[in-house]
Write a protein that holds these residues in place. Structure first.
Motif, mmCIF file in Angstrom:
data_model
loop_
_atom_site.group_PDB
_atom_site.id
_atom_site.type_symbol
_atom_site.label_atom_id
_atom_site.label_comp_id
_atom_site.label_asym_id
_atom_site.label_seq_id
_atom_site.Cartn_x
_atom_site.Cartn_y
_atom_site.Cartn_z
ATOM 1 N N ASP A 32 64.047 -53.754 -54.333
ATOM 2 C CA ASP A 32 65.246 -53.011 -53.954
ATOM 3 C C ASP A 32 66.190 -52.975 -55.162
ATOM 4 O O ASP A 32 66.516 -54.036 -55.720
ATOM 5 C CB ASP A 32 65.891 -53.758 -52.771
ATOM 6 N N ASP A 37 60.133 -49.423 -56.495
ATOM 7 C CA ASP A 37 60.509 -48.701 -55.268
ATOM 8 C C ASP A 37 60.484 -49.664 -54.103
ATOM 9 O O ASP A 37 59.701 -50.603 -54.088
ATOM 10 C CB ASP A 37 59.550 -47.524 -55.019
ATOM 11 N N PHE A 59 65.608 -42.588 -60.577
ATOM 12 C CA PHE A 59 65.576 -41.618 -59.474
ATOM 13 C C PHE A 59 66.008 -42.244 -58.146
ATOM 14 O O PHE A 59 66.421 -41.522 -57.242
ATOM 15 C CB PHE A 59 64.142 -41.106 -59.249
ATOM 16 N N SER A 99 68.884 -39.678 -50.629
ATOM 17 C CA SER A 99 69.007 -38.343 -51.231
ATOM 18 C C SER A 99 69.347 -37.216 -50.252
ATOM 19 O O SER A 99 69.522 -36.085 -50.687
ATOM 20 C CB SER A 99 67.697 -37.999 -51.952
ATOM 21 N N LYS A 137 76.793 -40.108 -55.669
ATOM 22 C CA LYS A 137 76.125 -39.773 -56.941
ATOM 23 C C LYS A 137 77.159 -39.626 -58.069
ATOM 24 O O LYS A 137 76.933 -40.074 -59.196
ATOM 25 C CB LYS A 137 75.315 -38.468 -56.797
ATOM 26 N N THR A 184 61.692 -46.868 -49.061
ATOM 27 C CA THR A 184 62.373 -46.533 -47.806
ATOM 28 C C THR A 184 61.518 -45.518 -47.049
ATOM 29 O O THR A 184 60.413 -45.188 -47.481
ATOM 30 C CB THR A 184 63.738 -45.886 -48.090
ATOM 31 N N ILE A 236 60.590 -36.427 -56.333
ATOM 32 C CA ILE A 236 60.615 -36.082 -57.768
ATOM 33 C C ILE A 236 59.984 -37.201 -58.584
ATOM 34 O O ILE A 236 59.225 -36.956 -59.535
ATOM 35 C CB ILE A 236 62.061 -35.795 -58.250
ATOM 36 N N TYR A 285 77.059 -38.181 -49.783
ATOM 37 C CA TYR A 285 75.957 -38.246 -50.761
ATOM 38 C C TYR A 285 76.456 -37.888 -52.160
ATOM 39 O O TYR A 285 76.269 -38.647 -53.120
ATOM 40 C CB TYR A 285 74.815 -37.299 -50.343
HETATM 41 P P1 NAD Z 1 63.578 -38.991 -52.335
HETATM 42 O O1 NAD Z 1 64.476 -39.304 -51.196
HETATM 43 O O2 NAD Z 1 62.347 -38.198 -52.110
HETATM 44 O O3 NAD Z 1 63.107 -40.357 -53.039
HETATM 45 C C1 NAD Z 1 63.981 -41.420 -53.241
HETATM 46 C C2 NAD Z 1 63.139 -42.635 -53.587
HETATM 47 O O4 NAD Z 1 64.035 -43.745 -53.833
HETATM 48 C C3 NAD Z 1 62.196 -43.084 -52.463
HETATM 49 O O5 NAD Z 1 60.908 -43.369 -52.963
HETATM 50 C C4 NAD Z 1 62.859 -44.334 -51.911
HETATM 51 O O6 NAD Z 1 61.929 -45.254 -51.334
HETATM 52 C C5 NAD Z 1 63.525 -44.889 -53.170
HETATM 53 N N1 NAD Z 1 64.637 -45.789 -52.831
HETATM 54 C C6 NAD Z 1 65.680 -45.529 -52.008
HETATM 55 N N2 NAD Z 1 66.466 -46.608 -51.914
HETATM 56 C C7 NAD Z 1 65.921 -47.562 -52.722
HETATM 57 C C8 NAD Z 1 66.281 -48.905 -53.055
HETATM 58 N N3 NAD Z 1 67.369 -49.473 -52.532
HETATM 59 N N4 NAD Z 1 65.503 -49.580 -53.922
HETATM 60 C C9 NAD Z 1 64.390 -49.013 -54.457
HETATM 61 N N5 NAD Z 1 63.998 -47.749 -54.167
HETATM 62 C C10 NAD Z 1 64.748 -47.039 -53.312
HETATM 63 O O7 NAD Z 1 64.511 -38.319 -53.431
HETATM 64 P P2 NAD Z 1 64.189 -37.152 -54.466
HETATM 65 O O8 NAD Z 1 64.418 -35.854 -53.815
HETATM 66 O O9 NAD Z 1 62.912 -37.443 -55.132
HETATM 67 O O10 NAD Z 1 65.404 -37.376 -55.485
HETATM 68 C C11 NAD Z 1 65.264 -38.267 -56.593
HETATM 69 C C12 NAD Z 1 66.580 -38.312 -57.343
HETATM 70 O O11 NAD Z 1 66.921 -37.013 -57.786
HETATM 71 C C13 NAD Z 1 67.759 -38.807 -56.504
HETATM 72 O O12 NAD Z 1 68.542 -39.639 -57.301
HETATM 73 C C14 NAD Z 1 68.503 -37.544 -56.144
HETATM 74 O O13 NAD Z 1 69.881 -37.789 -55.990
HETATM 75 C C15 NAD Z 1 68.227 -36.668 -57.346
HETATM 76 N N6 NAD Z 1 68.213 -35.231 -57.088
HETATM 77 C C16 NAD Z 1 67.352 -34.690 -56.187
HETATM 78 C C17 NAD Z 1 67.320 -33.308 -56.020
HETATM 79 C C18 NAD Z 1 66.391 -32.637 -55.056
HETATM 80 O O14 NAD Z 1 66.463 -31.421 -54.892
HETATM 81 N N7 NAD Z 1 65.487 -33.343 -54.402
HETATM 82 C C19 NAD Z 1 68.189 -32.494 -56.765
HETATM 83 C C20 NAD Z 1 69.102 -33.103 -57.624
HETATM 84 C C21 NAD Z 1 69.078 -34.467 -57.815
#
Ligand code: NAD
Ligand code: DAU
Length: 340
Positions: free
Chosen positions: A59, A33, A80, A84, A153, A36, A12, A149
């Motif tokens: 981080d 970022d 974000f 996840s 959150k 990960t 996202i 998870y």
């Molecule tokens: P994703 O897993 O694709 O991306 C997560 C990103 O966070 C990655 O780029 C990762 O490298 C980075 N990250 C993780 N740990 C880190 C750290 N310690 N320091 C710095 N960066 C770090 O996740 P997504 O699907 O894009 O979701 C983004 C957000 O939206 C999350 O908070 C998730 O809870 C929320 N969300 C996602 C969805 C969905 O359907 N994908 C729905 C509701 C909420």
């Protein structure tokens, strides 16, 4: 305006950064970022040389990295970054608490110290738990998370609330339903199904496949966050969803249909422990107060997503590394007849 986007190399976050740079030519985006396994800077290769875009490798749980990001004097934080994936939180809960709870508190602390104008916490419908056959989650639904998870959150959301109440930090919390679209890591249902179906591999469906998710296109989600940044009232929570409930089995069948693959690729496997049965969002507050309307219908959005994966095999083939294959082996084991 200068935005600090955490987790911008993820699914996202990368779509959101592209949305901001295209919509606001004078805005500056700083992407913090780690990345990960789920972060992939190739998802931003089209904007990596944009004059208003900068990436900081760091981080969110490391105060020194976070302070470096805040030293660039950002106005707004859009948070974000997270672990996840629900299934991974069942295999290894500890990293979810560390990243999602400790990392969020670390960001909040620097947001407070540096006096940002707004902190937007990107949360999830999963904090509300699960629904029966009827009803929707509203912003007033009690928090009843069922997976490590979603518990992490919900904990982060409570810290965001506390920083608003205690320190007056201007915050918003957005809670959205399941996103789909380009650049999603193929551990999640839709990209996993598309890629496996393209390869003629079996598709793992948990339990009876009748669990319901309320699918939202990532572009509609990004437009909603944009509205919350600019018009959200400090301290408020906004649900995001578009009344688009589908059973998992029907989503999988729709993808197989798009790819002209037979339904007999479907493989029912052991259910996810604590599997939430149904999510459905009431987003009327966002629509009424901020004027948001989703614009992408699911059949078209899903067909476009299938086409995107068909035309971006270089992107997803590079993420299918040894680590991904080891995860499939642990998560699905023998249940896929050795078709990992
Ligand atoms: P994703 O897993 O694709 O991306 C997560 C990103 O966070 C990655 O780029 C990762 O490298 C980075 N990250 C993780 N740990 C880190 C750290 N310690 N320091 C710095 N960066 C770090 O996740 P997504 O699907 O894009 O979701 C983004 C957000 O939206 C999350 O908070 C998730 O809870 C929320 N969300 C996602 C969805 C969905 O359907 N994908 C729905 C509701 C909420
Ligand atoms: O609802 C919002 C949440 O949506 C986000 O907060 C999470 O970050 C995001 O990962 C997503 O969680 P889900 O668990 O709903 O998404 P996932 O794609 O993992 O699974 C969707 C549904 O499909 C769920 O009911 C489990 C099922 N499923 C999933 C996989 C990976 C299967 O049946 N088989 C699978 O192999």
């Amino acid at each position: 305006m200068k935005l600090l986007v955490t987790g911008g190399a993820g699914f996202i976050g990368s779509n959101f950064i592209r949305h901001i740079l295209q919509t606001y030519p004078d805005y500056v985006v700083v992407n913090l970022d780690k990345p990960t396994y789920a972060g992939n800077l190739e998802s931003l290769s089209d904007v990596e040389n944009h004059p208003n875009y900068r990436v900081i490798f760091g981080d969110i749980t490391n105060p020194a990295d976070v302070e470096t990001a805040f030293q660039s004097r950002v106005d707004v934080v859009v948070h974000f970054a997270a672990e996840s994936h629900v299934d991974k939180s069942i295999l290894n809960p500890g990293v979810f608490v560390h990243t999602n709870v400790v990392g969020t508190q670390c960001l909040l602390e620097y947001a407070r110290r540096y006096g940002v104008q707004k902190f937007v916490q990107i949360s999830t419908d999963e904090v509300y738990g699960t629904l029966g056959q009827t009803g929707n989650f509203t912003e007033d639904t009690p928090l009843q998370p069922n997976s490590p998870y979603s518990a992490s959150k919900a904990s982060a959301d409570l810290l965001v609330r506390a920083y608003h109440e205690t320190f007056g930090l201007p915050v918003n919390i957005t809670r959205c339903s399941n996103n789909y679209g380009p650049y999603q890591f193929p551990e999640k249902l839709i990209p996993l199904t598309i890629i496996r179906a393209m390869n003629g591999q079996s598709i793992p469906v948990y339990g009876d496949g009748l669990q319901i998710r309320d699918w939202l296109h990532v572009d509609d989600h990004c437009r909603a966050i944009d509205l919350v940044i600019h018009h959200g009232v400090a301290g408020e929570i906004y649900n995001i969803g578009c009344n688009n409930e589908w059973t998992n089995i029907d989503v999988v069948k729709q993808i197989l249909h798009e790819l002209n693959q037979p339904d007999d690729l479907i493989h029912f496997v052991k259910d996810r422990p604590g599997h939430d049965r149904r999510y459905a969002m009431d987003a009327s507050k966002l629509k009424r107060d901020l004027g948001w309307t989703p614009s992408i219908g699911f059949e078209k959005g899903l067909a476009d997503t299938v086409q995107w994966y068909l035309h971006h095999d270089a992107w997803w083939k590079r993420v299918l590394t040894g680590e991904y294959r080891s995860y499939l082996a642990v998560q699905y084991g023998e249940r896929l007849d050795g078709q990992l």
